[in-house]
Design a protein around this motif. Structure first.
Motif, PDB file in Angstrom:
ATOM      1  N   CYS A  12      44.569 -26.359   4.714  1.00 12.65           N
ATOM      2  CA  CYS A  12      43.420 -26.246   5.610  1.00 12.65           C
ATOM      3  C   CYS A  12      43.605 -25.087   6.584  1.00 12.65           C
ATOM      4  O   CYS A  12      42.701 -24.758   7.342  1.00 12.65           O
ATOM      5  CB  CYS A  12      43.205 -27.542   6.386  1.00 12.65           C
ATOM      6  SG  CYS A  12      44.506 -27.937   7.553  1.00 12.65           S
ATOM      7  N   GLU A 253      39.033 -32.266   4.138  1.00 13.37           N
ATOM      8  CA  GLU A 253      40.208 -32.398   3.290  1.00 13.37           C
ATOM      9  C   GLU A 253      40.776 -33.779   3.532  1.00 13.37           C
ATOM     10  O   GLU A 253      40.804 -34.258   4.677  1.00 13.37           O
ATOM     11  CB  GLU A 253      41.256 -31.335   3.613  1.00 13.37           C
ATOM     12  CG  GLU A 253      40.889 -29.961   3.104  1.00 13.37           C
ATOM     13  CD  GLU A 253      41.946 -28.932   3.476  1.00 13.37           C
ATOM     14  OE1 GLU A 253      42.577 -28.394   2.577  1.00 13.37           O
ATOM     15  OE2 GLU A 253      42.108 -28.680   4.690  1.00 13.37           O
ATOM     16  N   PRO A 262      40.706 -31.210  -1.350  1.00 16.97           N
ATOM     17  CA  PRO A 262      39.354 -30.893  -0.869  1.00 16.97           C
ATOM     18  C   PRO A 262      38.444 -32.095  -1.104  1.00 16.97           C
ATOM     19  O   PRO A 262      38.550 -32.775  -2.131  1.00 16.97           O
ATOM     20  CB  PRO A 262      38.951 -29.701  -1.743  1.00 16.97           C
ATOM     21  CG  PRO A 262      40.238 -29.092  -2.183  1.00 16.97           C
ATOM     22  CD  PRO A 262      41.182 -30.248  -2.360  1.00 16.97           C
ATOM     23  N   PHE A 331      36.066 -23.603   0.225  1.00 17.52           N
ATOM     24  CA  PHE A 331      37.514 -23.500   0.135  1.00 17.52           C
ATOM     25  C   PHE A 331      37.959 -22.264  -0.644  1.00 17.52           C
ATOM     26  O   PHE A 331      39.037 -21.727  -0.392  1.00 17.52           O
ATOM     27  CB  PHE A 331      38.104 -24.781  -0.461  1.00 17.52           C
ATOM     28  CG  PHE A 331      38.044 -25.945   0.504  1.00 17.52           C
ATOM     29  CD1 PHE A 331      38.876 -25.991   1.606  1.00 17.52           C
ATOM     30  CD2 PHE A 331      37.142 -26.973   0.317  1.00 17.52           C
ATOM     31  CE1 PHE A 331      38.807 -27.044   2.511  1.00 17.52           C
ATOM     32  CE2 PHE A 331      37.066 -28.027   1.209  1.00 17.52           C
ATOM     33  CZ  PHE A 331      37.902 -28.067   2.315  1.00 17.52           C
ATOM     34  N   PRO A 335      40.598 -19.955   1.771  1.00 19.43           N
ATOM     35  CA  PRO A 335      41.668 -20.856   1.338  1.00 19.43           C
ATOM     36  C   PRO A 335      42.754 -21.042   2.382  1.00 19.43           C
ATOM     37  O   PRO A 335      43.426 -22.066   2.406  1.00 19.43           O
ATOM     38  CB  PRO A 335      42.217 -20.183   0.078  1.00 19.43           C
ATOM     39  CG  PRO A 335      41.888 -18.731   0.253  1.00 19.43           C
ATOM     40  CD  PRO A 335      40.562 -18.719   0.968  1.00 19.43           C
ATOM     41  N   PRO A 338      40.019 -22.626   6.695  1.00 18.46           N
ATOM     42  CA  PRO A 338      38.610 -23.019   6.601  1.00 18.46           C
ATOM     43  C   PRO A 338      37.933 -22.967   7.958  1.00 18.46           C
ATOM     44  O   PRO A 338      38.573 -23.236   8.964  1.00 18.46           O
ATOM     45  CB  PRO A 338      38.692 -24.450   6.089  1.00 18.46           C
ATOM     46  CG  PRO A 338      39.992 -24.527   5.375  1.00 18.46           C
ATOM     47  CD  PRO A 338      40.914 -23.647   6.154  1.00 18.46           C
TER      48      PRO A 338
END
Length: 338
Positions: A12, A253, A262, A331, A335, A338
């Protein structure tokens, strides 16, 4: 995926709120007040409610940690449990952002050696400010230095303040310092602002004030199976947090043990179906297996739409497909953060 807080950011892009592995286990958690057993011999301390452990709290905790390391003594965070207003004014008491376990984990990740929870009661509320300083801070905890916010109040009728602390410090030769608040958008960062952001669904603003995503913890309970029928088997959560974001659909997430997936999370009454009732449901498209009875942690990144009533289950299915694509795009686009 790597273990939470392993010294790298998780997928995240934020340091996991659980901190480094074993850190919550390493920190010593005490419960008590006057007459506390196993108290530190000497410490650098701070006192507060620490709900949300937001950027303002973190500034104080950083100072406590730095000074404790310099003096080679314990860094201590003291919190009241429950929130004093839950005892004194239940009708005015705020709903809490964090569970107690989350608070322990986050404070441990901030470098505290000791956490002390004072069981708040009507009896505790009657302790005079002077006695709080003399018998508790000095006599019980051995405080060498104390760092608090500018509006810190304590003792019976909240008569204790920075002026009283500074007078006591000059007489008893310990250090007291207040740290300036942290602002965002021209306003002070506070637990109240974070609650308000979550209650309107602004999880990005809440994240900005906490320095990490809002996280809901809950056990998976059995639902009606509507999600599975739509091709999106959701996990229905019995959420332990008192504050839950506003109704809507969120990009999230979901942490299951040591892995992050995810996910899409729906909060609300599911109006497409009659008498569906309120629920927090999260869907992990890349997970297969049975989640019933397992404990999940859901990190909220973005609210993508309102909860909607659809003309038919097929119309809902089509929207789920669009939401899934939004999740994939989100995402893939960010990556690392976020």
């Amino acid at each position: 995926m790597w273990p939470p807080g392993s010294g790298r950011t998780c997928c995240c892009g934020w340091r996991c709120s659980r901190g480094v592995p074993g850190e919550a286990e390493r920190v010593r958690v005490l419960n008590g007040f006057l007459g506390l057993k196993n108290a530190p011999r000497a410490c650098v301390a701070t006192i507060g409610n620490f709900d949300g452990v937001h950027l303002g709290h973190q500034r104080i905790l950083e100072k406590v940690r730095e000074r404790a390391r310099a003096l080679r003594i314990d860094a201590l965070a003291v919190a009241f449990d429950p929130h004093p207003l839950k005892i004194l004014r239940p009708d005015k008491a705020p709903r809490t952002i964090l569970t107690r376990q989350q608070k322990v984990e986050i404070l441990a990740a901030q470098g505290m050696d000791l956490l002390l929870f004072i069981p708040f009661s009507h009896e505790t509320a009657q302790v005079e400010a002077e006695r709080f300083v003399e018998e508790f801070l000095i006599g019980t905890l051995g405080v060498r230095e104390l760092y608090v916010g500018v509006d810190f109040r304590f003792g019976k009728d909240r008569k204790g303040d920075l002026a009283l602390l500074r007078q006591a410090a000059s007489e008893r030769r310990f250090v007291v310092e207040s740290l300036e608040t942290v602002s965002r958008g021209g306003e002070r960062v506070s637990a109240s602002r974070i609650r308000a952001a979550l209650e309107r669904g602004d999880v990005r603003e809440a994240r900005a004030m906490m320095g990490r995503p809002y996280e809901a913890i809950g056990e998976v309970v059995r639902g009606a199976g509507r999600g599975r029928a739509q091709g999106a088997p959701t996990a229905n959560l019995a959420v332990a947090n008192e504050v839950i974001p506003a109704s809507g659909v969120y990009l999230t997430e979901t942490r299951l043990e040591e892995r992050l997936f995810p996910s899409l999370t729906n909060i609300g009454t599911r109006p497409t179906f009659e008498n569906a009732g309120f629920a927090v449901e999260t869907w992990l498209p890349d997970f297969t297996g049975d989640l019933y009875g397992r404990r999940l942690r859901v990190l909220f990144h973005e609210r993508i739409r309102d909860e909607m009533k659809f003309a038919s289950p097929e119309a809902l299915r089509q929207q789920i497909d669009r939401d899934l694509q939004s999740m994939r795009d989100y995402f893939a686009r960010s990556p690392g953060n976020p």
